[in-house]
Design a protein around this motif. Structure first.
Motif, PDB file in Angstrom:
ATOM      1  N   HIS A  14       0.841  -1.199   0.000  1.00 39.36           N
ATOM      2  CA  HIS A  14       0.000   0.000   0.000  1.00 39.36           C
ATOM      3  C   HIS A  14       0.876   1.248   0.000  1.00 39.36           C
ATOM      4  O   HIS A  14       2.056   1.187   0.379  1.00 39.36           O
ATOM      5  CB  HIS A  14      -0.960   0.009   1.191  1.00 39.36           C
ATOM      6  N   LYS A  15       0.301   2.357  -0.423  1.00 37.05           N
ATOM      7  CA  LYS A  15       1.045   3.616  -0.418  1.00 37.05           C
ATOM      8  C   LYS A  15       1.444   3.947   1.006  1.00 37.05           C
ATOM      9  O   LYS A  15       0.634   3.820   1.924  1.00 37.05           O
ATOM     10  CB  LYS A  15       0.177   4.740  -0.990  1.00 37.05           C
ATOM     11  N   GLY A  16       2.675   4.372   1.178  1.00 35.69           N
ATOM     12  CA  GLY A  16       3.123   4.734   2.525  1.00 35.69           C
ATOM     13  C   GLY A  16       3.838   3.598   3.230  1.00 35.69           C
ATOM     14  O   GLY A  16       4.321   3.777   4.340  1.00 35.69           O
ATOM     15  N   CYS A  17       3.922   2.417   2.584  1.00 33.49           N
ATOM     16  CA  CYS A  17       4.672   1.316   3.204  1.00 33.49           C
ATOM     17  C   CYS A  17       6.147   1.493   2.911  1.00 33.49           C
ATOM     18  O   CYS A  17       6.540   1.637   1.745  1.00 33.49           O
ATOM     19  CB  CYS A  17       4.199  -0.035   2.656  1.00 33.49           C
ATOM     20  N   ILE A  18       6.954   1.484   3.955  1.00 35.11           N
ATOM     21  CA  ILE A  18       8.403   1.597   3.727  1.00 35.11           C
ATOM     22  C   ILE A  18       9.123   0.278   4.032  1.00 35.11           C
ATOM     23  O   ILE A  18      10.329   0.168   3.851  1.00 35.11           O
ATOM     24  CB  ILE A  18       9.025   2.750   4.546  1.00 35.11           C
ATOM     25  N   ILE A  19       8.387  -0.714   4.516  1.00 36.96           N
ATOM     26  CA  ILE A  19       9.008  -2.025   4.791  1.00 36.96           C
ATOM     27  C   ILE A  19       9.124  -2.837   3.489  1.00 36.96           C
ATOM     28  O   ILE A  19      10.126  -3.476   3.236  1.00 36.96           O
ATOM     29  CB  ILE A  19       8.201  -2.804   5.857  1.00 36.96           C
ATOM     30  N   ARG A  20       8.091  -2.816   2.688  1.00 38.89           N
ATOM     31  CA  ARG A  20       8.046  -3.422   1.343  1.00 38.89           C
ATOM     32  C   ARG A  20       8.450  -4.904   1.356  1.00 38.89           C
ATOM     33  O   ARG A  20       9.435  -5.311   0.734  1.00 38.89           O
ATOM     34  CB  ARG A  20       8.920  -2.610   0.380  1.00 38.89           C
ATOM     35  N   CYS A  21       7.671  -5.709   2.056  1.00 39.22           N
ATOM     36  CA  CYS A  21       7.990  -7.132   2.183  1.00 39.22           C
ATOM     37  C   CYS A  21       7.434  -7.955   1.034  1.00 39.22           C
ATOM     38  O   CYS A  21       7.689  -9.146   0.944  1.00 39.22           O
ATOM     39  CB  CYS A  21       7.453  -7.679   3.505  1.00 39.22           C
ATOM     40  N   SER A  22       6.646  -7.331   0.168  1.00 42.22           N
ATOM     41  CA  SER A  22       5.973  -8.097  -0.872  1.00 42.22           C
ATOM     42  C   SER A  22       6.823  -8.161  -2.145  1.00 42.22           C
ATOM     43  O   SER A  22       7.970  -7.710  -2.154  1.00 42.22           O
ATOM     44  CB  SER A  22       4.609  -7.466  -1.165  1.00 42.22           C
TER      45      SER A  22
END
Lengths: 578, 79
Positions: free
Chosen positions: A297-305
């Motif tokens: 989603h917008k605003g995610c900084i972990i980016r596990c996908s």
């Protein structure tokens, strides 16, 4: 987020919509709000697919703001799978969008009398409900493609697939991701079946013209969010590890720990683990032109996908998560990433919980419907669910029903919900969470794997029963609070290890709402959520007998450690001693 | 003595064969520890690492035995 949209699908003359002030539920978000509404308004003994049940969809307290990773959506109801209260949450774009439109919750009530298929459209001008039978029994991918043709690619969509329309207990609710794909699911507990029972196929959320939510104290909020982002980036897991390999990096970890449930929870290690590991998956995704790093989603900084392409370099599905790779992989003896990705795609398209379906196929394999390791047979079984054959409907009703129908003893469920990817004999802390969670077996409800296996949030010996009850209790309380903020649960890895990052989260909430909450208040929120949920379950007929693992976990030794689940019943009954 | 060592995820590049998840043999003195094994592959013995010896959590100063399986992960998580 000062209003609640209530939609009575069973109103005389067709569905009716009413907007109410948030009123007595002010200050609640996400899971705290869904569980408060369900606990207060739903008759605990009602049929989960009946008019009396309610489907509550709520963004978190910080959703719709610029707070990093605040885009989780909570969906609550009485669960058709467990018979108890349910909160299932999902990423994707829906939470931010709904929050920006100003809704604290959508409550879908009643049941239509006409058998039509409905879609709900919400934008800055209000909400409407329309019948649209052209969507009937479409898969999630075809549904969002059709909706995007009609409404454009700007809105996000919340949809169900055929499994939800057939009201199967493993049915999920899909939320579209940043690319408009229906890949982020509120998977657990059959929430899709409840949406299907209300005749609702799709919810269109269009925030065109809506602004980001503004904090009460913008300066303090900005400063707290800065600290928050710095904390997430600093922690080796949220800052680096999850982005590089995704959640599936756990395959090798749990396999080494001897807690990787293999062939329907019969052994703790899987010979083919490196073929389906996160390391292998990330390399394959990159090689084929997909993505090994991606935010949901917008605003995610972990980016596990990530994004998974097939052998021809064409999009097949999002990066299958660890739980999915395990459920359809090692749990079924399958070591073929392409087959697992296909199963993930089918689950997403039919609208099925990947954990429940993988566990169900494992039980079906134990029953002799297919051989462990037979990927083609697994794919055919899941396809039967999408087709709605008699066998498919049994499988789509989950592991407990399938085990009963085929006379299987080793059925890994608690309160009717399938266990995720950690064997509770080799990870005893997560066993306490599985047994006692209000949700049925749910790893996210109190992720003791962190302290048992990963060295996060302290260390508690995974193979010993000592300290597991306290660990699980504290995590269940903290998780109930986090699930109410709209924050992705993975922020917990940084919050548990870094006190200043936990403080930044509290500071953000305080600055946003003009409050003066402390860490104790956050714990009190978590406890109040759990009390609401426990109260509902008690009134629905649950007793301490339901807070137990299946007997085989205390009767059968798990190789390679040859260990049984050793936490006593008395200890389990002390989890909710607050 | 000889032990079997496996380096996972981003540590794979430190293995002699540069592969994550593939075992290799390491020769140690009779009283060798996890720390000694890490020295052989030039991985600094400082936290955070996730260390398993025969599937059990271990520390840097734990003694190893001939034939042990030593698995090392960088800080990772998922769920």
């Amino acid at each position: 987020m000062d209003k609640i949209l209530r939609i009575d699908m069973g109103a005389e003359g067709g569905p009716s919509l009413t907007v109410f002030p948030v009123g007595e539920f002010a200050g609640l978000g996400g899971r705290a709000l869904t569980s408060a509404i369900v606990s207060k308004e739903v008759a605990p003994l009602c049929h989960a697919l009946g008019a009396e049940n309610k489907l509550v969809i709520a963004p978190g307290l910080l959703s719709g703001s610029v707070a990093a990773n605040s885009g989780r959506l909570s969906i609550g109801c009485k669960s058709p799978l467990t018979g108890g209260i349910k909160e299932s949450n999902a990423g994707g774009m829906a939470s931010q969008t709904l929050a920006k439109l100003g809704y604290a919750a959508i409550v879908i009530e009643g049941k239509p009398k006409d058998g039509a298929t409905y879609k709900i459209v919400i934008n800055k001008d209000g909400a409407t409900v329309k019948a649209d039978n052209s969507l009937k029994m479409l898969g999630n991918y075809a549904t969002v493609e059709k909706l995007a043709k009609e409404y454009g690619d700007k809105p996000c969509f919340i949809t169900i697939g055929p499994a939800g329309e057939m009201k199967l207990s493993a049915a999920s609710i899909a939320c579209t991701d940043m690319e408009g794909r229906p890949t982020r699911h509120a998977g657990r507990g059959g929430v899709g079946a409840v949406m299907g029972s209300k005749g609702v196929k799709a919810i269109v959320l269009d925030d065109t013209g809506a602004s980001m939510r503004a904090p009460k104290d913008p300066e303090k909020f900005k400063e707290a969010n800065k600290m928050w982002v710095a904390g997430l980036k600093k922690h080796p897991v949220t800052g680096e590890g999850l982005a590089a390999y995704g959640t599936n990096v756990l395959t090798n970890v749990l396999n080494e720990a001897g807690g990787y449930p293999t062939n329907n929870f019969s052994i703790g290690r899987f010979e083919g683990h490196t073929k389906i590991s996160g390391e292998t998956q990330a390399a394959l995704e990159t090689e084929r032109g997909g993505l090994a790093t991606h935010g949901c989603h917008k605003g995610c900084i972990i980016r596990c996908s990530g994004v998974y392409h097939d052998k021809n370099g064409q999009y097949l599905t999002k990066q299958p998560e660890y739980e999915t790779v395990w459920a359809h992989g090692g749990n079924c003896g399958i070591d073929d990433l392409d087959a697992i990705a296909m199963l993930d795609r089918l689950d997403d398209d039919y609208g099925l919980d990947t954990i429940e379906m993988g566990a169900t196929i494992g039980v079906a394999m134990e029953a002799g419907l297919a051989k462990f390791g037979d990927a083609e047979a697994a794919i055919n079984l899941v396809k039967q669910v999408g087709q709605g054959t008699d066998l498919g409907r049994i499988l789509g009703s989950g592991a407990a029903v399938t085990g009963k129908v085929f006379g299987v003893e080793r059925v890994p469920v608690v309160k009717g919900q399938a266990l995720p990817a950690y064997d509770p004999r080799a990870v005893q802390g997560i066993g306490v969470t599985y047994a006692t969670s209000t949700m049925g077996a749910d790893h996210t409800a109190g992720y003791a794997v962190g302290s048992n296996i990963l060295g996060i949030g302290g260390k508690v010996d995974a193979l010993s029963p000592d300290g597991q009850v306290d660990l699980s209790r504290n995590l269940q309380i903290a998780t109930a609070a986090v699930d109410s903020t709209g924050m992705c649960l993975f922020i917990a890895f940084a919050v548990l290890d870094q006190p200043e990052t936990f403080q930044a989260l509290i500071d953000m909430i305080n600055a946003f709402y003009g409050l003066n909450l402390t860490g104790d208040d956050v714990a009190a929120l978590g406890m109040s959520v759990l009390r609401n949920e426990r109260d509902f379950n008690t009134r629905a007929g649950f007793t301490s007998a339901h807070d137990r693992l299946p007997a085989f976990f205390t009767n059968e030794f798990l190789p390679p450690h040859n260990i049984k689940f050793k936490v006593t019943d008395t200890e389990l009954d002390s989890v909710f001693n607050f | 003595m000889k032990i079997e060592m496996i380096l996972y995820a981003s540590l794979g590049k430190m293995a002699p064969h540069k592969n994550a998840g593939s075992p290799f043999q390491v020769e140690l003195e009779a009283d060798g520890t996890v720390r000694n094994a890490l020295e052989k592959v030039e991985i600094p013995a400082r936290h955070p690492l996730i260390i398993f010896v025969n599937g059990r959590h271990s520390g840097f100063d734990d003694r190893l035995n001939d034939g042990d399986r030593l698995a090392i992960f960088p800080p990772v998580a998922g769920g």
